[in-house]
Scaffold this motif. Structure first.
Motif, PDB file in Angstrom:
ATOM      1  N   GLU A 145      45.776  85.464 -46.950  1.00  0.00           N
ATOM      2  CA  GLU A 145      46.504  85.572 -48.221  1.00  0.00           C
ATOM      3  C   GLU A 145      47.787  86.383 -48.046  1.00  0.00           C
ATOM      4  OE1 GLU A 145      46.634  84.823 -52.546  1.00  0.00           O
ATOM      5  OE2 GLU A 145      45.749  83.883 -50.765  1.00  0.00           O
ATOM      6  N   ILE A 146      47.727  87.474 -47.297  1.00  0.00           N
ATOM      7  CA  ILE A 146      48.934  88.278 -47.073  1.00  0.00           C
ATOM      8  C   ILE A 146      49.982  87.456 -46.329  1.00  0.00           C
ATOM      9  CG2 ILE A 146      49.895  90.296 -45.909  1.00  0.00           C
ATOM     10  CD1 ILE A 146      47.129  91.650 -46.331  1.00  0.00           C
ATOM     11  N   ILE A 147      49.573  86.788 -45.258  1.00  0.00           N
ATOM     12  CA  ILE A 147      50.519  85.981 -44.472  1.00  0.00           C
ATOM     13  C   ILE A 147      51.113  84.864 -45.320  1.00  0.00           C
ATOM     14  CG2 ILE A 147      50.663  84.307 -42.580  1.00  0.00           C
ATOM     15  CD1 ILE A 147      48.738  86.125 -41.001  1.00  0.00           C
ATOM     16  N   THR A 148      50.280  84.189 -46.079  1.00  0.00           N
ATOM     17  CA  THR A 148      50.748  83.050 -46.874  1.00  0.00           C
ATOM     18  C   THR A 148      51.763  83.490 -47.926  1.00  0.00           C
ATOM     19  OG1 THR A 148      48.662  81.872 -46.539  1.00  0.00           O
ATOM     20  CG2 THR A 148      50.033  81.169 -48.386  1.00  0.00           C
ATOM     21  N   LEU A 149      51.465  84.571 -48.649  1.00  0.00           N
ATOM     22  CA  LEU A 149      52.368  84.999 -49.722  1.00  0.00           C
ATOM     23  C   LEU A 149      53.654  85.606 -49.193  1.00  0.00           C
ATOM     24  CD1 LEU A 149      50.265  86.500 -52.670  1.00  0.00           C
ATOM     25  CD2 LEU A 149      51.163  84.205 -52.354  1.00  0.00           C
ATOM     26  N   THR A 150      53.601  86.275 -48.035  1.00  0.00           N
ATOM     27  CA  THR A 150      54.830  86.868 -47.503  1.00  0.00           C
ATOM     28  C   THR A 150      55.673  85.858 -46.729  1.00  0.00           C
ATOM     29  OG1 THR A 150      53.623  87.689 -45.546  1.00  0.00           O
ATOM     30  CG2 THR A 150      53.910  89.215 -47.402  1.00  0.00           C
ATOM     31  N   ALA A 151      55.046  84.842 -46.169  1.00  0.00           N
ATOM     32  CA  ALA A 151      55.804  83.828 -45.426  1.00  0.00           C
ATOM     33  C   ALA A 151      56.612  82.935 -46.358  1.00  0.00           C
ATOM     34  CB  ALA A 151      54.863  82.978 -44.578  1.00  0.00           C
ATOM     35  N   LEU A 210      66.531  93.287 -47.132  1.00  0.00           N
ATOM     36  CA  LEU A 210      66.290  94.729 -47.027  1.00  0.00           C
ATOM     37  C   LEU A 210      66.269  95.417 -48.379  1.00  0.00           C
ATOM     38  CD1 LEU A 210      68.201  96.210 -43.956  1.00  0.00           C
ATOM     39  CD2 LEU A 210      65.830  96.628 -44.620  1.00  0.00           C
ATOM     40  N   GLU A 211      67.148  95.004 -49.278  1.00  0.00           N
ATOM     41  CA  GLU A 211      67.213  95.675 -50.577  1.00  0.00           C
ATOM     42  C   GLU A 211      66.030  95.308 -51.475  1.00  0.00           C
ATOM     43  OE1 GLU A 211      69.952  92.023 -50.772  1.00  0.00           O
ATOM     44  OE2 GLU A 211      69.504  93.646 -49.367  1.00  0.00           O
ATOM     45  N   ARG A 212      65.184  94.396 -51.010  1.00  0.00           N
ATOM     46  CA  ARG A 212      64.012  93.992 -51.809  1.00  0.00           C
ATOM     47  C   ARG A 212      62.717  94.454 -51.147  1.00  0.00           C
ATOM     48  NH1 ARG A 212      64.052  88.472 -51.252  1.00  0.00           N
ATOM     49  NH2 ARG A 212      62.579  88.135 -52.973  1.00  0.00           N
ATOM     50  N   GLN A 213      62.773  95.633 -50.522  1.00  0.00           N
ATOM     51  CA  GLN A 213      61.601  96.132 -49.828  1.00  0.00           C
ATOM     52  C   GLN A 213      60.415  96.319 -50.767  1.00  0.00           C
ATOM     53  OE1 GLN A 213      62.073  99.266 -46.823  1.00  0.00           O
ATOM     54  NE2 GLN A 213      64.265  98.884 -46.867  1.00  0.00           N
ATOM     55  N   PHE A 214      60.686  96.792 -51.991  1.00  0.00           N
ATOM     56  CA  PHE A 214      59.549  96.974 -52.898  1.00  0.00           C
ATOM     57  C   PHE A 214      58.908  95.645 -53.252  1.00  0.00           C
ATOM     58  CE2 PHE A 214      57.516  97.006 -57.052  1.00  0.00           C
ATOM     59  CZ  PHE A 214      56.500  97.918 -56.782  1.00  0.00           C
ATOM     60  N   MET A 215      59.693  94.590 -53.365  1.00  0.00           N
ATOM     61  CA  MET A 215      59.110  93.298 -53.713  1.00  0.00           C
ATOM     62  C   MET A 215      58.215  92.781 -52.584  1.00  0.00           C
ATOM     63  SD  MET A 215      59.892  92.954 -56.764  1.00  0.00           S
ATOM     64  CE  MET A 215      58.823  91.524 -56.797  1.00  0.00           C
ATOM     65  N   PHE A 216      58.568  93.104 -51.342  1.00  0.00           N
ATOM     66  CA  PHE A 216      57.674  92.780 -50.229  1.00  0.00           C
ATOM     67  C   PHE A 216      56.370  93.550 -50.385  1.00  0.00           C
ATOM     68  CE2 PHE A 216      55.928  93.811 -46.055  1.00  0.00           C
ATOM     69  CZ  PHE A 216      55.799  92.552 -45.482  1.00  0.00           C
ATOM     70  N   SER A 217      56.474  94.852 -50.664  1.00  0.00           N
ATOM     71  CA  SER A 217      55.292  95.682 -50.855  1.00  0.00           C
ATOM     72  C   SER A 217      54.435  95.172 -52.016  1.00  0.00           C
ATOM     73  CB  SER A 217      55.721  97.132 -51.117  1.00  0.00           C
ATOM     74  OG  SER A 217      54.616  97.951 -51.438  1.00  0.00           O
ATOM     75  N   ALA A 218      55.097  94.793 -53.109  1.00  0.00           N
ATOM     76  CA  ALA A 218      54.375  94.272 -54.271  1.00  0.00           C
ATOM     77  C   ALA A 218      53.663  92.969 -53.928  1.00  0.00           C
ATOM     78  CB  ALA A 218      55.343  94.060 -55.438  1.00  0.00           C
ATOM     79  N   THR A 219      54.300  92.128 -53.112  1.00  0.00           N
ATOM     80  CA  THR A 219      53.682  90.874 -52.698  1.00  0.00           C
ATOM     81  C   THR A 219      52.404  91.127 -51.908  1.00  0.00           C
ATOM     82  OG1 THR A 219      55.821  89.737 -52.651  1.00  0.00           O
ATOM     83  CG2 THR A 219      54.051  88.762 -51.354  1.00  0.00           C
ATOM     84  N   VAL A 220      52.454  92.108 -51.001  1.00  0.00           N
ATOM     85  CA  VAL A 220      51.270  92.464 -50.220  1.00  0.00           C
ATOM     86  C   VAL A 220      50.155  92.963 -51.134  1.00  0.00           C
ATOM     87  CG1 VAL A 220      50.358  94.070 -48.498  1.00  0.00           C
ATOM     88  CG2 VAL A 220      52.570  92.955 -48.120  1.00  0.00           C
ATOM     89  N   ALA A 221      50.493  93.834 -52.073  1.00  0.00           N
ATOM     90  CA  ALA A 221      49.486  94.382 -52.990  1.00  0.00           C
ATOM     91  C   ALA A 221      48.860  93.275 -53.840  1.00  0.00           C
ATOM     92  CB  ALA A 221      50.115  95.449 -53.881  1.00  0.00           C
ATOM     93  N   VAL A 222      49.680  92.355 -54.326  1.00  0.00           N
ATOM     94  CA  VAL A 222      49.171  91.239 -55.130  1.00  0.00           C
ATOM     95  C   VAL A 222      48.255  90.353 -54.289  1.00  0.00           C
ATOM     96  CG1 VAL A 222      49.869  89.081 -56.260  1.00  0.00           C
ATOM     97  CG2 VAL A 222      51.029  91.234 -56.833  1.00  0.00           C
ATOM     98  N   ALA A 223      48.633  90.098 -53.039  1.00  0.00           N
ATOM     99  CA  ALA A 223      47.801  89.271 -52.159  1.00  0.00           C
ATOM    100  C   ALA A 223      46.417  89.889 -51.980  1.00  0.00           C
ATOM    101  CB  ALA A 223      48.486  89.107 -50.802  1.00  0.00           C
ATOM    102  N   ILE A 224      46.379  91.184 -51.740  1.00  0.00           N
ATOM    103  CA  ILE A 224      45.094  91.871 -51.542  1.00  0.00           C
ATOM    104  C   ILE A 224      44.278  91.840 -52.824  1.00  0.00           C
ATOM    105  CG2 ILE A 224      44.051  94.133 -51.083  1.00  0.00           C
ATOM    106  CD1 ILE A 224      46.529  94.617 -49.211  1.00  0.00           C
ATOM    107  N   ALA A 225      44.922  92.123 -53.944  1.00  0.00           N
ATOM    108  CA  ALA A 225      44.210  92.104 -55.225  1.00  0.00           C
ATOM    109  C   ALA A 225      43.659  90.708 -55.530  1.00  0.00           C
ATOM    110  CB  ALA A 225      45.131  92.569 -56.343  1.00  0.00           C
TER     111      ALA A 225
END
Length: 252
Positions: free
Chosen positions: A179-185, A77-92
């Protein structure tokens, strides 16, 4: 419990003609306990598309990719931004490989920039039950095949405008979703994702105009921290960190 990546990728994709918003639809499924990880909602048009901080997302029917993806976060939970950053990187990652004419960057905290104009936005809505981060609904609105965008949006663009090509929406959805699923999983180390995020940071090393309560000023964009603060240097040399929503980004 090990993550079954293939099971997540095999989750259904729900295709809709029109919906209020794909994020709303996904949230209703979560509320009804009928959601599953990897379930994806795609719509040709939204009547109440949502953007950051209550803004609306406008789209031309059939020309934008409008999707919401249900993820069970592997981040704490305390790493919510890192989850968001992972999603953004996956899309980029996906968009940068589409065409050499696309210079893809991430505008803090999670807008997608192509050739210095906004092409899309990410909206992540979290479902937290007790102390457990149960699901994240990852919403993406991406301008894809618009030949023109409204004159009142001079800093907006589409993939078609950037490349002169038209894109197959189903193929683009498949690439982004995988890509989003792979990087977040299987999350990479925070420092690795943050390095990729900062390497793609829009206007990094440049002075950007900001505003608040009628005041305007410029600050040099330096980097983003693991907790999501934008580190800048004011014109007098003072360093400061901005929390998302505390200042307005001024285009132009």
């Amino acid at each position: 419990m090990p993550v079954n990546l293939q099971a997540i990728l095999d989750a259904p994709i729900i295709q809709l003609d029109t919906i209020d918003s794909t994020n709303n639809y996904a949230m209703r499924l979560v509320d009804a306990d009928t959601a599953q990880e990897g379930l994806t909602i795609v719509a040709a048009s939204q009547t109440q598309g949502k953007g950051q901080r209550g803004h609306t997302w406008a789209d031309n029917p059939g020309e934008s990719l409008l999707m919401s993806l249900i993820i069970r976060p592997q981040h704490s939970l305390e790493r919510q931004f890192m989850f968001s950053a992972t999603v953004a990187v996956a899309i980029a990652n996906v968009l940068q490989k589409l065409d050499e004419r696309c210079d893809v960057q991430i505008k803090w905290p999670n807008d997608i920039i192509i050739n210095d104009k906004k092409a899309g936005g990410i909206l992540i809505e979290n479902i937290i039950r007790g102390s457990s981060w149960t699901y994240a609904v990852v919403g993406l609105g991406l301008n894809v095949n618009q030949p023109l965008l409204p004159a009142e949006l001079p800093y907006a663009t589409s993939l078609h405008q950037a490349t002169g090509r038209r894109f197959d929406m189903d193929e683009l959805l498949s690439q982004l979703r995988q890509e989003i699923i792979t990087l977040t999983a299987h999350p990479q180390a925070d420092e690795d994702i943050l390095a990729q995020y900062n390497d793609s940071l829009f206007r990094k090393g440049s002075f950007q105009a900001f505003g608040k309560d009628g005041d305007r000023w410029k600050a040099e964009i330096l980097s983003v921290t693991p907790d999501g603060k934008l580190q800048v240097r004011l014109e007098d040399g003072t360093g400061i960190g901005y929390v998302h929503g505390s200042v307005e980004w001024i285009w132009g």
